[in-house]
Design a protein around this motif. Structure first.
Motif, PDB file in Angstrom:
ATOM      1  N   TYR A 464       0.877  -1.173   0.000  1.00 51.63           N
ATOM      2  CA  TYR A 464       0.000   0.000   0.000  1.00 51.63           C
ATOM      3  C   TYR A 464       0.915   1.224   0.000  1.00 51.63           C
ATOM      4  N   PHE A 481      -1.436  10.446  -3.889  1.00 52.02           N
ATOM      5  CA  PHE A 481      -2.025   9.272  -4.547  1.00 52.02           C
ATOM      6  C   PHE A 481      -1.715   8.060  -3.673  1.00 52.02           C
ATOM      7  N   SER A 482      -2.718   7.263  -3.466  1.00 49.92           N
ATOM      8  CA  SER A 482      -2.511   6.041  -2.684  1.00 49.92           C
ATOM      9  C   SER A 482      -3.089   4.872  -3.466  1.00 49.92           C
ATOM     10  N   VAL A 483      -2.421   3.735  -3.327  1.00 48.27           N
ATOM     11  CA  VAL A 483      -2.831   2.605  -4.161  1.00 48.27           C
ATOM     12  C   VAL A 483      -2.357   1.296  -3.529  1.00 48.27           C
ATOM     13  N   MET A 484      -3.183   0.293  -3.656  1.00 47.32           N
ATOM     14  CA  MET A 484      -2.762  -1.060  -3.287  1.00 47.32           C
ATOM     15  C   MET A 484      -2.050  -1.667  -4.485  1.00 47.32           C
ATOM     16  N   TYR A 513      -2.580   3.397 -12.084  1.00 50.49           N
ATOM     17  CA  TYR A 513      -2.826   4.833 -11.979  1.00 50.49           C
ATOM     18  C   TYR A 513      -4.166   5.139 -12.644  1.00 50.49           C
TER      19      TYR A 513
END
Lengths: 536, 313
Positions: A464, A481-484, A513
């Protein structure tokens, strides 16, 4: 053979001769193997119970005359599933009886037992109830083997014996029926596992014996008496010096009948390694490519056949001042006769089995690592319109080794990284920014040869990432921006001291993205870790 | 599903829902096309503004070496100019700090977002890129379920560098007043028109204030013109108004160097001294170096050569 050993052997033959039904008349064999590492609350997870069950299952399906459709292997299943499996085999036995066949059941259990019950994960199964069921009429002959702490409890009510003290009952009809129970330990003893052999002592020696090591008579068949005697002697000897003290297997019987009980027919498959009569005396260790000792054979004067699966093996014999080591390959349907002269001398310190392995590797323990890594994003440079820059990261990891199973670890990690860069997009030209990255992750790892100094590992990781950039020469707010991010992990660990290790590791992650556009990106991380393992 | 499975499921869902953000290169283009304070504000150096009058009420004589009255007045005008710009750009800046709620290839929408200062009101900013270099935007406000009302309109044409270009914006305080509370002095204004050019030097910002009919100030309109050079030198032209019968209206042009030294030319347009003119120069310490009162009985002090030379404005 000493007088005492001879006496024990004769007594065992007399005892187990009572269950002649196994092998001498048309008998349909059924088998149920149960392995469960978990014992629920107030128990510590075992490491090898499932492996024990798989090992015995493999031996009996190859050599024990049990058809594949008549055997069940239950791993980490609850008590309800065990009872259902028993019921299924009972139905099959009933069908066999209708066809005029006799039936025999082999029940094997490796796992926790406590307070008069088997502990299968969070469920329990009364030992008395199970014993009563096994004593029932569904099968003509029943052999039950319990490898569990204080498993001697199940034999305490009737006929229990801690070998080599025996009582003899050779009377009864020719076709035997009844129940034999073997336990790995007495009612007041723990059943011990060994990291060195990757198994419980009792099951390991029992399985090894069934491959042919226990064939005391040299007739190519391993009887219950031979297997038990072998397992008993080896278990007591192996555990005599252990911190928990010697472990004494027990047996109990309630039988009518006469004859011999053959468990495995080593010669039947005509596949394995033959130690000729001319081979030097001593104990031979047969090791598979994973470093697991699949059989220990104490060679005396007679030839001995060990039933091995096709594959490559290392054989080792320990002499007083050196080792004799060699390799061989068993082809399908081949019995290879060992040529001892083909073995080479090796130093005792180079023992591939004993002494070089690091004990306790397969115990649950925790390690803490400091990490330094570089994250390279698979994207255009931000100065050419890319979204994310590459950056160095520093952090820490906490790894729970052997948490799920042996060599299977679970790690949690966190890292922070930063970089300065410039971004261009459309009319935005080279806008300066400060980039920062917080990364968290959970990793499942499998370590190969975890007991050795050089340890390759592979795994999967869910990361994460929280990314942020602040602009110094554009009147715009910071962006985040946050993303698994799922990924793969691989690397090599060098355990240069008992508790310290250095790791080189690579990660490959997917990065989605989805703000300006939906775009599949990715990143690779190359890192070095300095690790301390909290273990004795 | 046991408790552990539920926990993992909740955690996974939480993390999944936490994915995304405001990371957008294209947003940078839209945001960069909005006017910013640093680009448009007057940057007259030096002391904070004073309330000293420029003309008329002064009883003592001017003297070289004393604090410059013209500088003080220019500083106050510069502060007023910046204050009005702030009123305009506060709306834009507030929205700028929030993430766009809608994105297309050629547009962005921020909002509707609630207005914390006006309970029940919500505002929205719509911005459109009409060609590669041109952006238009409008800020609207409403109290639901009423329709949105335009309160700020703007457009910007960029050069090769996004934040440099030419733009216009119009603030409509009178329209906003119908929906939300509008504080002084905006409550006296019908509209504020701003035009700016930042593509090259001198930068230029023109501001025209149009008062509502019957405004308490009695004014109908006021204008500022600001210029700025790359060196930091600048100029501001404005109209001075007072209730003094001697000088009720005067045109002022103040010019300054990067170090602060400057000069001002004042011409009385209304009042007893209509037609009179005055020149005053100050140094980097904002002290008078030269002055000339161009009316009967007026005095002169210092030498014209003591005035700073400022070219290009």
């Amino acid at each position: 053979m000493s007088h005492r050993a001879t006496s024990r052997w004769l007594l065992l033959c007399s005892l187990f001769g009572a269950v002649a039904a196994w092998g001498q008349v048309p008998t349909r064999r059924f088998a149920l193997f149960v392995g469960n590492n978990e014992g629920g609350a107030d128990t510590q997870a075992l490491l090898y119970a499932k492996d024990d069950a798989k090992r015995l299952h493999d031996v009996f399906t190859r050599l024990g005359g049990v058809r594949g459709e008549d055997t069940l292997l239950l791993l980490d299943e609850p008590a309800l599933r065990l009872e259902a499996a028993l019921a299924e085999l009972e139905r099959h036995a009933q069908a066999a009886r209708v066809r005029g066949e006799r039936s025999a059941l082999l029940f094997y259990y490796s796992g926790h037992a406590k307070d008069g019950a088997l502990r299968l994960g969070g469920t329990t199964l009364s030992l008395d109830g199970l014993k009563a069921r096994l004593s029932g009429p569904a099968f003509d002959t029943r052999v039950a083997i319990f490898d569990a702490c204080r498993s001697g409890t199940v034999t305490r009510t009737k006929g229990v014996r801690r070998a080599p003290a025996f009582e003899v009952d050779t009377g009864g009809p020719a076709l035997a029926s009844g129940l034999v129970i073997l336990t790995s330990s007495a009612s007041d003893e723990d059943s011990q596992e060994s990291d060195l052999i990757g198994a419980s002592y009792f099951s390991y020696h029992l399985a090894t014996g069934l491959l042919g090591s226990a064939d005391q008579s040299g007739d190519g068949k391993v009887t219950l008496a031979e297997a038990y005697a072998y397992a008993y002697e080896r278990t007591v000897a192996s555990t005599a010096e252990s911190a928990a003290g010697a472990q004494h297997p027990t047996f109990a019987f309630d039988l009518k009948g006469n004859g011999d009980l053959m468990l495995t027919d080593v010669a039947q498959r005509n596949e394995g390694l033959k130690l000729p009569a001319s081979a030097p005396r001593g104990t031979y260790f047969l090791v598979d490519p994973q470093g697991v000792v699949v059989a220990e054979v104490t060679k005396v004067d007679t030839e001995r056949l060990i039933a091995l699966k096709p594959g490559a093996y290392t054989v080792k014999r320990r002499a007083n001042d050196r080792l004799r080591v060699g390799t061989f390959t068993i082809a399908q349907g081949q019995v290879l006769t060992l040529d001892e002269t083909s073995l080479k001398d090796a130093k005792l310190s180079d023992d591939p089995v004993k002494g070089t392995r690091l004990r306790s590797t397969f115990t649950r323990h925790v390690s803490l690592s400091a990490t330094g890594q570089y994250q390279a994003v698979f994207d255009r440079p931000t100065a050419q319109g890319g979204y994310f820059p590459s950056a160095p990261l520093f952090g820490a990891e906490l790894t729970f080794h052997n948490l799920i199973a042996k060599a299977v670890s679970l790690g949690v990690d966190g890292a922070f990284g930063w970089a300065d860069g410039r971004v261009s997009s459309g009319l935005v030209q080279a806008a300066a920014y400060r980039y920062s990255l917080l990364s968290f992750g959970v990793t499942g790892l499998y370590e190969f040869n975890a007991e050795r100094a050089w340890i390759p590992f592979v795994g999967v990781r869910i990361g994460y990432n929280v990314m942020r950039r602040e602009f110094s020469d554009l009147p715009v707010p910071a962006q985040s921006f946050s993303v698994m991010s799922p990924g793969l992990v691989a690397g090599l660990k060098w355990r240069f001291a008992r508790n310290f290790g250095l790791l080189a590791r690579g990660r490959l992650h997917y990065l989605l993205y989805n703000v300006d556009e939906t775009k599949s990106l990715g990143y690779a991380e190359l890192g070095l870790l300095f690790q301390y393992e909290f273990r004795e | 599903m046991n408790a552990m499975n539920r926990t993992f499921a909740v955690l996974a869902l939480s993390l999944a829902s936490a994915c995304g953000g405001s990371w957008s290169n294209k947003d940078l283009e839209f945001l960069g096309a909005l006017p910013s304070r640093t680009e448009l504000q007057s940057k007259l150096p030096g002391l904070s503004s004073t309330s000293r009058p420029l003309l008329g009420t002064r009883q003592d004589e001017l003297a070289v070496g004393e604090a410059s009255i013209a500088y003080a007045d220019a500083k106050k005008a510069s502060g007023d100019f910046n204050g009005l710009l702030d009123s305009l750009l506060t709306v834009v800046d507030t929205i700028r700090q929030l993430p766009p709620s809608q994105r297309t290839a050629t547009s962005r929408r921020w909002g509707p977002y609630p207005d914390s200062k006006n309970p029940g009101a919500e505002f929205v900013l719509d911005m459109t890129q009409t060609d590669a270099r041109t952006y238009a935007y409008v800020v609207r406000v409403r109290k639901a379920p009423a329709d949105f009302v335009d309160i700020l309109l703007g457009n910007f044409v960029a050069t090769d560098q996004l934040t440099k270009g030419a733009g216009q914006l119009v603030l409509l305080p009178a329209a906003a007043k119908a929906v939300i509370a509008v504080s002084a002095p905006l409550d006296q204004l019908q509209r504020i028109d701003v035009g700016y050019f930042t593509a090259d030097f001198p930068k230029r910002v023109d501001m025209v204030l149009t008062f509502v009919p019957g405004a308490s100030s009695g004014l109908s309109g006021v204008g500022y013109v600001y210029r700025e050079l790359a060196s930091g030198a600048g100029a501001i032209a404005y109209q001075f108004r007072s209730t003094n019968a001697d000088v009720s209206v005067a045109d002022v042009v103040a010019v300054w160097s990067p170090g602060g030294a400057g000069k001002a030319a004042i011409e009385v347009k209304q009042g007893r001294y209509t037609g009179a003119a005055k020149a005053e120069c100050w140094n980097d310490d904002f002290k008078i170096t030269y002055f000339k009162e161009g009316w009967a009985g007026g005095t002169t002090g210092g030498e014209p050569g003591a005035c700073a030379t400022i070219e290009g404005l």
